[in-house]
Write an enzyme that holds these catalytic residues in place. Structure first.
Site, mmCIF file in Angstrom:
data_model
loop_
_atom_site.group_PDB
_atom_site.id
_atom_site.type_symbol
_atom_site.label_atom_id
_atom_site.label_comp_id
_atom_site.label_asym_id
_atom_site.label_seq_id
_atom_site.Cartn_x
_atom_site.Cartn_y
_atom_site.Cartn_z
ATOM 1 N N SER A 179 4.041 1.984 8.419
ATOM 2 C CA SER A 179 3.664 0.991 7.419
ATOM 3 C C SER A 179 4.867 0.450 6.679
ATOM 4 O O SER A 179 5.796 1.197 6.361
ATOM 5 C CB SER A 179 2.764 1.634 6.374
ATOM 6 O OG SER A 179 1.461 1.523 6.799
ATOM 7 N N GLY A 180 4.817 -0.836 6.383
ATOM 8 C CA GLY A 180 5.896 -1.459 5.629
ATOM 9 C C GLY A 180 7.055 -1.869 6.502
ATOM 10 O O GLY A 180 7.917 -2.637 6.101
ATOM 11 N N HIS A 194 0.826 -1.221 0.000
ATOM 12 C CA HIS A 194 0.000 0.000 0.000
ATOM 13 C C HIS A 194 0.857 1.267 0.000
ATOM 14 O O HIS A 194 0.361 2.349 -0.304
ATOM 15 C CB HIS A 194 -1.032 -0.022 1.143
ATOM 16 C CG HIS A 194 -0.506 0.367 2.480
ATOM 17 N ND1 HIS A 194 -0.287 -0.546 3.496
ATOM 18 C CD2 HIS A 194 -0.154 1.570 2.986
ATOM 19 C CE1 HIS A 194 0.165 0.093 4.553
ATOM 20 N NE2 HIS A 194 0.255 1.377 4.278
ATOM 21 N N ASP A 217 -0.828 -7.357 1.266
ATOM 22 C CA ASP A 217 -0.162 -6.051 1.410
ATOM 23 C C ASP A 217 1.345 -6.257 1.604
ATOM 24 O O ASP A 217 1.882 -6.101 2.693
ATOM 25 C CB ASP A 217 -0.783 -5.304 2.603
ATOM 26 C CG ASP A 217 -0.370 -3.852 2.652
ATOM 27 O OD1 ASP A 217 0.265 -3.389 1.680
ATOM 28 O OD2 ASP A 217 -0.667 -3.185 3.664
ATOM 29 N N GLY A 252 2.947 5.991 8.912
ATOM 30 C CA GLY A 252 4.375 6.176 8.658
ATOM 31 C C GLY A 252 5.209 4.977 9.098
ATOM 32 O O GLY A 252 6.367 4.864 8.751
HETATM 33 N N1 ARG Z 1 -1.368 2.161 7.213
HETATM 34 C C1 ARG Z 1 -0.517 2.881 8.069
HETATM 35 C C2 ARG Z 1 0.595 3.572 7.304
HETATM 36 O O1 ARG Z 1 0.400 3.833 6.165
HETATM 37 C C3 ARG Z 1 0.015 2.055 9.205
HETATM 38 C C4 ARG Z 1 -1.085 1.659 10.074
HETATM 39 C C5 ARG Z 1 -0.709 0.896 11.253
HETATM 40 N N2 ARG Z 1 -1.716 1.236 12.210
HETATM 41 C C6 ARG Z 1 -1.846 0.688 13.390
HETATM 42 N N3 ARG Z 1 -2.731 1.134 14.185
HETATM 43 N N4 ARG Z 1 -1.064 -0.291 13.738
HETATM 44 O O2 ARG Z 1 1.612 3.957 7.809
#
Ligand code: ARG
Length: 439
Positions: A389-390, A248, A293, A387
C-alpha cells in the site's frame, strides 16, 4: 548514456576559439577576416547593429516587465560521450538529448541547493560537439532576493556548481564567469522541470505477489514507510523532501514523530533513513470509504539524488494511459494474502484495466469510484498485497522516463481471479499534489 560532467572556463571567443557566447563570436568575425570586401564589412556591421538593437530591446522588455533576473553563463564539458561508432557523428537526436540532460542536471543542482528559492531556469545557448566530449554554454537565471536588491552572488553560484559537478562525475571543475544580459528571450517562462524518472540501470524485468526481486537502483523512487522501525507501507519519492503514499497508511496513527522513511532495495540494512516532519492526508479521505486514498509526507533532511535515490516524474493532470498498457508495481509487501512483509524489494509487471472492465459486476462493480483505477490481470496471479500500500505503479515513456500513475490502495485478497489491484489515480490528484508541495 554514461558521461562525466564538469564545468570549465567560459572562453571569450576571439579569432581562434569557437566556444562561448554567440554574440562574442559575431564580434570576432571582423577581427579574423582582415581582407573583407567593403560591402561585407557593411553587412556585418549592419548585422551587429541589429543584434545590439535586439539585445537592448530584450533588456528593455525585461526591465519594463519588472522582472529582475540575474543570468550567468558557464561552459560545461561533458566527457566520455558514446558516439555512434560507424559515422563518428552525433545525431541531432543525441545532441538534443544531451542538451536536455545537461539542462536537467543544472536544474537538479540548484533545486537541491541553498539557492533553490532563487533559481529560475537554465537554457543552452550553444552546444559544441567535439571528439569524445561536448561543450555546452548554459545560461542560468536567478531571481535575486527582492528586498534589498542585492545580487545573488556569482561566488555562491560557482561554489555550488563546483561542489556539485565534482561529485556528479568526479572530474575537477573550473568555473569562471561571463555575465550576460538578456540572452534568452524565453527566460520569462518560469517552468523548471527537474531531472526525474530516470534510472541508472536498464529495465530487465521478466515479468510482488508472484513478482521478481528488484535490482539495486532499479526503482530509486521506492521508499518504505515505517512506524517504530517496522515497515507499514510503501511510498514514492517525488521531490527531495516529499513522498506520496496512501492516506489509509495513517488511518490509526498520523503522528509524524512516530514515522520514519527508508530508502534502498532492502529494509535491513537501509540505504538511508529520514525522519517524517509532516503528514498531509487528503482532506476528503474518510474511512471506511476508500475514496481519496492519497497522502503526502514531508521529510528532513532533504535527500541528494544519486543512482539509488531519485525522484519519479509526475504526469500532467490531463495525461491519459490506454488500457492494457504495461505498468510496473514495486513493494516490500506480502507474497500472499496474510503473509509477512519482505526485506527485499520486489517488482511485478501488470497491465492497466479499463474502468468498463473493472466496473463489471463480477469484478468490482460500483466500488470503483472516480480517482481510482484497476491494474493487474483478471486471471489473477500478479498483484500487490498487504504492505505494498502507498507504493508506486509506474509507466515508462518512449524516452525511458518513468512516471507515477498509481498508488497501491486496495484489493479483494491478493492475486485472485477477477479481483485485480485498485490504485489511486495520480493524474486525478495532480493539482492537489501541486497545491501542497509546489511540485
Ligand atoms: N491495502 C493494502 C495494504 O495496506 C494493499 C492492498 C493491495 N491489494 C491488492 N490486492 N492489490 O497494504
Amino acid at each position: 548514456m554514461k558521461e562525466s560532467w564538469k564545468a570549465t572556463e567560459a572562453k571569450r571567443v576571439t579569432g581562434e576559439g569557437n566556444q562561448g557566447l554567440l554574440l562574442y563570436r559575431l564580434a570576432g568575425y571582423g577581427v579574423h577576416n582582415r581582407d573583407l570586401k567593403p560591402w561585407m564589412t557593411g553587412l556585418l556591421t549592419a548585422l551587429s547593429l541589429m543584434m545590439v538593437t535586439v539585445t537592448i530591446g530584450l533588456l528593455a522588455h525585461f526591465l519594463a516587465s519588472g522582472q529582475k533576473m540575474e543570468r550567468y553563463q558557464r561552459t560545461f564539458t561533458i566527457s566520455d560521450i558514446q558516439v555512434k561508432s560507424n559515422s563518428g557523428q552525433k545525431s541531432s537526436n543525441q545532441l538534443k538529448d544531451l542538451q536536455e540532460m545537461n539542462e536537467k542536471l543544472v536544474d537538479e543542482i540548484f533545486i537541491d541547493s541553498a539557492l533553490n528559492k532563487h533559481y529560475l531556469k537554465d537554457h543552452t545557448v550553444k552546444l559544441t560537439p567535439e571528439e569524445g566530449d561536448a561543450k555546452a554554454d548554459i545560461v542560468m537565471a536567478f531571481q535575486p532576493p527582492s528586498a534589498g536588491q542585492r545580487t545573488m552572488g556569482e561566488k555562491k553560484t560557482d561554489s555550488i556548481l563546483n561542489k556539485k559537478t565534482r561529485t556528479t562525475r568526479a572530474l575537477p571543475a573550473n568555473v569562471s564567469v561571463v555575465q550576460v544580459g538578456a540572452m534568452c528571450s524565453s527566460a520569462g517562462k518560469l517552468t523548471v522541470q527537474a531531472y526525474c524518472g530516470k534510472r541508472a540501470i536498464p529495465l530487465i524485468v521478466s515479468r510482488i505477489v508472484s513478482g521478481n526481486l528488484a535490482a539495486k537502483g532499479a526503482w530509486p523512487w521506492q521508499v518504505s514507510l515505517q512506524r517504530s522501525n517496522i515497515h507499514q507501507c510503501g511510498g514514492t519519492l517525488i521531490g527531495n523532501m516529499w513522498v506520496v503514499t496512501a492516506a489509509h497508511c495513517f488511518r490509526t496513527n498520523s503522528n509524524p514523530r512516530q514515522w520514519t522513511l527508508s530508502f534502498g532495495t532492502t529494509i535491513n540494512p537501509p540505504l538511508m533513513k529520514r525522519g517524517v516532519r509532516r503528514i498531509i492526508m487528503h482532506e476528503r479521505y474518510h474511512p471506511p470509504a476508500r475514496d481519496h486514498d492519497i497522502a503526502l509526507v514531508q521529510f528532513s533532511p532533504k535527500v541528494t539524488f544519486s543512482d539509488e535515490v531519485r525522484r519519479i516524474c509526475l504526469p500532467e493532470a490531463s495525461a491519459s494511459f490506454p488500457p492494457n498498457s504495461p505498468v510496473y508495481i514495486t513493494g516490500f509487501g506480502a507474497l500472499y494474502y496474510s503473509g509477512p512483509s519482505q526485506n527485499e524489494l520486489r517488482e511485478a509487471r501488470v497491465e492497466i484495466i479499463s474502468n468498463d472492465v473493472c466496473k463489471q459486476r463480477h469484478v468490482y462493480g460500483s466500488d470503483i469510484k472516480r480517482g481510482m483505477f484497476c491494474a493487474g490481470y483478471l486471471e489473477g496471479t500478479y498483484d500487490a498485497c498487504r504492505g505494498d500500500s502507498g507504493g508506486p505503479l509506474v509507466i515508462k515513456d518512449s524516452k525511458d522516463t518513468w512516471y507515477l500513475l498509481g498508488i497501491v490502495s486496495w484489493g479483494d485478497n491478493c492475486g485472485q481471479k477477477n479481483k485485480p489491484g485498485v490504485y489511486t489515480q495520480v493524474t486525478y490528484y495532480r493539482r492537489w499534489i501541486a497545491s501542497k508541495t509546489g511540485l
